[in-house]
Structure formats: C-alpha cells, structure tokens
Design a protein around this motif. Structure first.
Motif, short mmCIF file in Angstrom:
data_model
loop_
_atom_site.label_atom_id
_atom_site.label_comp_id
_atom_site.label_asym_id
_atom_site.label_seq_id
_atom_site.Cartn_x
_atom_site.Cartn_y
_atom_site.Cartn_z
N GLN A 187 0.12 -4.75 -8.72
CA GLN A 187 -0.74 -5.61 -9.53
C GLN A 187 -2.21 -5.50 -9.10
N SER A 188 -2.45 -5.31 -7.82
CA SER A 188 -3.83 -5.14 -7.35
C SER A 188 -4.42 -3.84 -7.87
N ARG A 189 -3.62 -2.77 -7.89
CA ARG A 189 -4.12 -1.49 -8.41
C ARG A 189 -4.42 -1.58 -9.89
N ILE A 190 -3.55 -2.26 -10.65
CA ILE A 190 -3.80 -2.44 -12.09
C ILE A 190 -5.07 -3.26 -12.29
N ALA A 191 -5.27 -4.30 -11.47
CA ALA A 191 -6.47 -5.12 -11.59
C ALA A 191 -7.72 -4.29 -11.31
N ALA A 192 -7.68 -3.47 -10.26
CA ALA A 192 -8.84 -2.64 -9.93
C ALA A 192 -9.14 -1.65 -11.06
N HIS A 193 -8.08 -1.05 -11.61
CA HIS A 193 -8.27 -0.11 -12.73
C HIS A 193 -8.88 -0.82 -13.93
N SER A 194 -8.40 -2.03 -14.22
CA SER A 194 -8.90 -2.77 -15.37
C SER A 194 -10.36 -3.19 -15.18
N SER A 202 -17.93 -0.52 -11.64
CA SER A 202 -17.73 0.84 -11.15
C SER A 202 -17.04 0.90 -9.79
N ALA A 203 -17.30 -0.08 -8.93
CA ALA A 203 -16.68 -0.11 -7.60
C ALA A 203 -16.11 -1.50 -7.36
N PRO A 204 -14.91 -1.77 -7.87
CA PRO A 204 -14.36 -3.13 -7.82
C PRO A 204 -14.16 -3.63 -6.39
N ARG A 237 -6.64 -0.44 1.08
CA ARG A 237 -7.85 0.12 1.70
C ARG A 237 -7.71 1.62 1.92
N GLN A 238 -6.50 2.05 2.29
CA GLN A 238 -6.25 3.49 2.45
C GLN A 238 -6.40 4.21 1.12
N ASP A 239 -6.16 3.50 0.02
CA ASP A 239 -6.37 4.07 -1.32
C ASP A 239 -7.85 4.26 -1.63
N GLY A 240 -8.71 3.65 -0.82
CA GLY A 240 -10.14 3.73 -1.06
C GLY A 240 -10.72 2.53 -1.77
N LEU A 241 -9.91 1.47 -1.96
CA LEU A 241 -10.39 0.27 -2.64
C LEU A 241 -11.09 -0.66 -1.65
N GLN A 242 -12.06 -1.41 -2.15
CA GLN A 242 -12.73 -2.42 -1.35
C GLN A 242 -11.93 -3.72 -1.44
N VAL A 243 -11.23 -4.04 -0.38
CA VAL A 243 -10.33 -5.20 -0.38
C VAL A 243 -10.54 -6.01 0.89
#
Length: 336
Positions: A187-194, A202-204, A237-243
């Motif tokens: 769900q976090s990945r879907i939220a970031a994509h959305s 651009s950088a969620p 975070r390993q995916d590269g997302l700012q969390v």
C-alpha cells in the motif's frame, strides 16, 4: 481544442443526501472545471428538486458525452431504474440494487473512457448488505469490477494533509490481525506511485505511523512496530523512497509535522480519518488509489437524519469533483 469528458456522479443511497447535494453542486457549476453527468433516476432527482424548491432542469441522456453541451443549462442524467419511489431518510431494501447499478454504470463508462473520472455519492452499507451486497464498501467493489489484479488503496485528503489507511473497514481487533510487512509495503508503494502519477509530486515523502502509543516505546507498549512497521520502512528505504517513522500518532498530525511529508501511512481506519475530518470535515475527499480510472468521493455518509430537509452541505462533493478533475488532468499529463 478537445471537448472535455464529463465526470460521472453516482446516485449513492437513494434515501440519503446524495441527490440533494448533486442538485446543489449543479447549481454551483461555475466553480467546477469540467461538467458532470448524474447516474441516477431523473424522476427521483426531479422529485427532490420539486420538494426542496430547487430550480434545476433535468435532462436525460444516453451518452455521457452529450452531457457536456447541455450542462450549462440543465443537469444531464443517465437513467437508473428505481423499483420504488424513494423517500428521503427512509431506507428501502428494494432500491438497494439501483444504488449498485449506478456504480456499475459509472465504472463501465470509466473503463470505456467515456468519462474522465467517477465520483461516488455515499451509500448506506447496511442496507446494501441486507440486499446481498458482500463488499465492505465502494473501494473493494470497484477494485473487483476492475479485475483480480487490482489492489485498492484508500487515501483521504484535505487541504494540507493526505492519509492512507493500511486497513479499512475492519474492527480494530481485525485490523491489527491484518497488519503485515507485505501489506504495508504494497500500500505504501501504491501511495508513492499515486503521488507521482495523480498529484504531480516528483519525489514523494512518506511518514509511517506507529500502531501503539508512543510508537510502541521500544516494545514496552506493543511489538507491532518491531514486527511489521520498522522492517517495512527499511525495505521501502532500500527501494529508494523517502520514508520516515514509525512516528507516534499523537504528534504526527501537528502543523509542523505535516510540513515534512506528502502522505501519512496509517495503520487503521480511524487513525487516517480522524485528522482529516478534524481539519476539514466539510471539504475532505476520499480517493481510491490503484484503479485504472480516477475515483473520488465525499468524505461523509448518507446522513439519513437530514435527508430531504434542504440543509445538506455539498462542499465535500464539490471538493470531490474538483479533485477528480485535477487528478484526471495530472494523470493525463504524466502519461504523455
């Protein structure tokens, strides 16, 4: 210049305030960026308008695109048959299938790209359950209409805050049982994509709430943070997302904290909805992420207690229409 596609607005619960706020929203049509077409019974809407002394011309249409030209002068309505005349505030199980048929028609229009988005008026879930409806709500039903590979995510928004609930219409006990690393990740990945696709971020930046007081206080107030939440954050975070997080839920919605993230990932329904409704009860909007089309909804219920009295506030439906148009525009731009 291309003719804009209208937004489809569903009937909602026939006994609730959906018809009234639809009529009121048409009367405020100059505030809307695109026209809308009601998926409803023309006779029902005419009756509501007559009883409330609203001057709203109703024009039946078969093709949603025909709604665009007539919208300035009349409310276009794609017909949904009603087995019985609905009465404001009085539930009638025989009309439950009309509410479902309205959702089906709107989703079909969206899948065929005949409308730019759908906005769903609130349904009375218990009345639908009695009629055989087996879904917790709109979110899950729309996902099923779109196919087995769709995972719906419920985002609530208002000015200055977006929240996502990992679990939705479950008891608190069941919600805790449903928590898992995999569910938080998905769900976090879907939220970031959305946030990128639908909101142009651009950088969620995501913040993840703890489940327990003080985010577990290092395990002294619960271990769900250590079991599920922190491991999921590390993978994101390993995916590269700012969390960031897990953050104590009692501090993460302050004005200072809200300025540090683009969406808050919450563990259960009320954790996500209470801050939205506290900040902007009338203007909150429910957005379903993960669907192949845009869907928003007012962030309130059928309000049977005030149905038919002419006092229902259309602000949230106006906000839902505006947000649906904005998301459709951003999604179209990012797809090019």
């Amino acid at each position: 210049m291309l003719t804009p596609k209208p937004i489809a607005v569903t009937m909602g619960g026939p006994a609730g305030i959906g018809g009234e706020i639809t009529l009121k929203s048409w009367r405020r049509r100059n505030e809307l960026p695109v026209p809308f077409v009601a998926i409803d019974s023309p006779d029902r809407l005419r009756s509501i308008a007559r009883d409330l002394d609203f001057s709203v011309p109703i024009e039946p249409v078969d093709n949603p695109q025909h709604a665009v030209d007539m919208f300035p002068d009349a409310l276009p309505v794609c017909n949904i048959d009603m087995p019985r005349t609905s009465r404001p505030g009085i539930l009638d199980q025989s009309n439950a299938n009309a509410a479902i048929a309205s959702i089906d028609r709107a989703a079909d229009f969206a899948k065929r790209n005949s409308v730019s988005a759908i906005v769903t008026n609130p349904i009375h879930k218990h009345n639908l359950y009695r009629a055989g409806f087996t879904y917790p709500g709109h979110t899950e039903y729309l996902a099923d209409l779109c196919g087995a590979n769709v995972e719906p995510v419920m985002m609530l928004t208002c000015d200055g805050l977006r929240t996502v609930s990992i679990t939705t219409h479950l008891s608190l006990r069941e919600a805790i049982r449903e928590l898992s690393i995999e569910r938080i990740l998905s769900q976090s990945r879907i939220a970031a994509h959305s946030l990128k696709q639908d909101f142009g971020v651009s950088a969620p930046r995501l913040v993840v709430a703890g489940l327990n007081p003080h985010a577990g206080e290092d395990g002294s107030m619960g271990d769900e943070e250590a079991k599920f939440i922190t491991p999921a954050i590390e993978i994101l975070r390993q995916d590269g997302l700012q969390v960031s997080g897990p953050m104590p839920p009692d501090t993460m919605f302050s004005a200072t904290a809200r300025a540090t993230y683009d969406a808050a990932i919450c563990m259960y329904h009320d954790q996500a909805l209470i801050p939205i409704k506290t900040l902007d009860f009338s203007g909150g909007v429910n957005v379903t992420l993960g669907l192949p089309f845009v869907r928003t909804s007012p962030d309130h219920g059928t309000a049977l207690d005030i149905a038919g009295k002419g006092v229902a506030d259309e602000t949230s439906l106006i906000a839902a229409l505006q947000m649906a148009a904005d998301i459709a525009r951003v999604r179209g731009a990012t797809a090019q």
